[in-house]
Design an enzyme around this catalytic site. Structure first.
Site, PDB file in Angstrom:
ATOM      1  N   SER A 181       3.795  -1.828   9.676  1.00  0.00           N
ATOM      2  CA  SER A 181       4.846  -1.718  10.751  1.00  0.00           C
ATOM      3  C   SER A 181       5.223  -3.336  10.391  1.00  0.00           C
ATOM      4  CB  SER A 181       5.335  -1.464  12.070  1.00  0.00           C
ATOM      5  OG  SER A 181       4.634  -0.571  12.140  1.00  0.00           O
ATOM      6  N   ASN A 202       1.004  -1.033  -0.128  1.00  0.00           N
ATOM      7  CA  ASN A 202       0.235  -0.244  -0.309  1.00  0.00           C
ATOM      8  C   ASN A 202       0.941   1.229  -0.027  1.00  0.00           C
ATOM      9  OD1 ASN A 202      -1.661   2.384   0.492  1.00  0.00           O
ATOM     10  ND2 ASN A 202      -2.799   1.302   1.869  1.00  0.00           N
ATOM     11  N   GLU A 255      -6.737   4.740   8.155  1.00  0.00           N
ATOM     12  CA  GLU A 255      -7.247   6.003   7.247  1.00  0.00           C
ATOM     13  C   GLU A 255      -8.317   6.433   6.735  1.00  0.00           C
ATOM     14  OE1 GLU A 255      -2.576   5.380   5.039  1.00  0.00           O
ATOM     15  OE2 GLU A 255      -2.931   4.545   7.509  1.00  0.00           O
ATOM     16  N   GLY A 291       2.521   2.500  10.207  1.00  0.00           N
ATOM     17  CA  GLY A 291       3.656   3.780  11.023  1.00  0.00           C
ATOM     18  C   GLY A 291       4.000   4.037  11.788  1.00  0.00           C
ATOM     19  N   HIS A 339      -9.562   0.890   5.222  1.00  0.00           N
ATOM     20  CA  HIS A 339      -8.035   0.829   5.803  1.00  0.00           C
ATOM     21  C   HIS A 339      -9.134   2.454   6.922  1.00  0.00           C
ATOM     22  CE1 HIS A 339      -4.070   2.101   6.659  1.00  0.00           C
ATOM     23  NE2 HIS A 339      -3.911   1.207   6.169  1.00  0.00           N
ATOM     24  N   LYS A 361       0.031   4.090  -0.395  1.00  0.00           N
ATOM     25  CA  LYS A 361      -0.542   5.652   0.204  1.00  0.00           C
ATOM     26  C   LYS A 361      -0.485   6.430  -0.654  1.00  0.00           C
ATOM     27  CE  LYS A 361      -0.205   3.516   4.417  1.00  0.00           C
ATOM     28  NZ  LYS A 361      -0.320   3.657   5.943  1.00  0.00           N
ATOM     29  N   GLU A 391      -4.998  -4.894  10.664  1.00  0.00           N
ATOM     30  CA  GLU A 391      -4.080  -4.177  10.959  1.00  0.00           C
ATOM     31  C   GLU A 391      -4.405  -3.098  11.857  1.00  0.00           C
ATOM     32  OE1 GLU A 391      -2.411  -2.933   6.902  1.00  0.00           O
ATOM     33  OE2 GLU A 391      -3.990  -1.584   7.168  1.00  0.00           O
TER      34      GLU A 391
HETATM   35  P1  13P Z   1       3.326   0.751   7.665  1.00  0.00           P
HETATM   36  O1  13P Z   1       3.472  -0.885   7.506  1.00  0.00           O
HETATM   37  O2  13P Z   1       3.495   1.585   6.889  1.00  0.00           O
HETATM   38  O3  13P Z   1       3.281   0.614   9.269  1.00  0.00           O
HETATM   39  O4  13P Z   1       1.482   0.936   6.939  1.00  0.00           O
HETATM   40  C1  13P Z   1       0.814  -0.584   7.450  1.00  0.00           C
HETATM   41  C2  13P Z   1      -0.653   0.129   6.497  1.00  0.00           C
HETATM   42  O5  13P Z   1      -1.144   0.715   6.881  1.00  0.00           O
HETATM   43  C3  13P Z   1      -0.840  -0.933   4.797  1.00  0.00           C
HETATM   44  O6  13P Z   1      -2.302  -0.495   4.556  1.00  0.00           O
END
Ligand code: 13P
Length: 256
Positions: free
Chosen positions: A219, A9, A103, A179, A101, A11, A173
């Site tokens: 992560s 992803n 976010e 992150g 997600h 982002k 997740e």
């Molecule tokens: P990170 O791997 O940067 O923690 O992000 C995970 C994520 O949100 C994947 O969709």
């Protein structure tokens, strides 16, 4: 054997050239590992920003690397300024769409009901949703993880029949792990994955319980992936930061 999926992803990162270069490096890596990935039933998926989907698809054409979008609106077309539909994503040649997600839930206020509509729309367009669920730190500390995950799962999949559900890939997740560099322990992740699998069995059937892929995200990097992916109910990873470099993404895939 359940399909193992390593999805990146990206982002809201990279420019067009960087997206093209990264996709090209991943395709080269996939070719180099083709025999191993086929033997272990490992698929790679890249989810770039929507603007770069076509450029990335051009790079992956003819390879085993699939491409997905990070979001889609639930209406097929119409007066929805700024949105893109699953039909448009399917028309480009994508295979997956990330839905729900954290976010999208937290920054853009997406409700379980909207996520439910989006899952149905993605499936109706012939695509596979990567359906994300996960608890916040406050929810985990309050001992509510299992209830939160069950609620998100039940509300998100409401009215989806077994045929629809068979198209879904789930991603657990935990919000506190995204992150932050604070990865869930293999045991924490495995507990939720195993609960999710039982939930699939009780809401649908034992065949789906055993066949649906459940990815872990939060992560994941090349140092912690092997231990997570060795858990019996962890079928892959949804990778954020570590998917932005081909070598770390490929190292995660190679450890599956
Ligand atoms: P990170 O791997 O940067 O923690 O992000 C995970 C994520 O949100 C994947 O969709």
């Amino acid at each position: 054997m359940r399909q193992k999926i390593i999805a990146g992803n990206w982002k809201m990162n990279l420019n067009r050239q960087q997206a093209v270069d990264l996709a090209s490096q991943v395709v080269h890596g996939a070719v180099a590992h083709a025999d191993t990935f086929a033997r272990r039933s490992i698929s790679l998926v890249l989810c770039p920003p929507a603007l770069y989907l076509e450029a990335v698809l051009n790079q992956t054409k003819g390879s085993d690397v699939a491409v997905g979008a990070q979001n889609a609106y639930f209406q097929p077309a119409g007066a929805f300024t700024g949105e893109i539909s699953s039909e448009m994503i399917a028309d480009l040649g994508c295979t997956y769409v990330i839905i729900g997600h954290s976010e999208r839930r937290q920054v853009f206020g997406e409700s379980d009901q909207m996520i439910n509509q989006k899952l149905a729309a993605v499936i109706a367009a012939g695509l596979q949703p990567i359906f994300c669920v996960g608890e916040t730190l406050a929810e985990r500390e309050a001992g509510e993880t299992a209830q939160v995950i069950e609620h998100q799962f039940r509300e998100g999949t409401k009215a989806l029949n077994a045929e629809d559900f068979s198209k879904i890939v789930i991603a657990y997740e935990p919000v506190w792990a995204i992150g932050t560099g604070k990865v869930a322990t293999p045991n924490q992740a495995e507990t939720v994955h195993s609960d999710l699998r039982k939930l699939i069995g009780s809401c649908y059937n034992s065949s789906l319980e055993n066949s649906v892929s459940i990815l872990y995200g939060g992560s994941v990097n090349s140092a912690n992936a092997a231990e997570l992916l060795a858990q019996p109910n962890i079928d892959g990873a949804l990778v954020g930061g570590a998917s932005l470099k081909a070598d770390s993404f490929m190292a995660i895939a190679a450890s599956a």
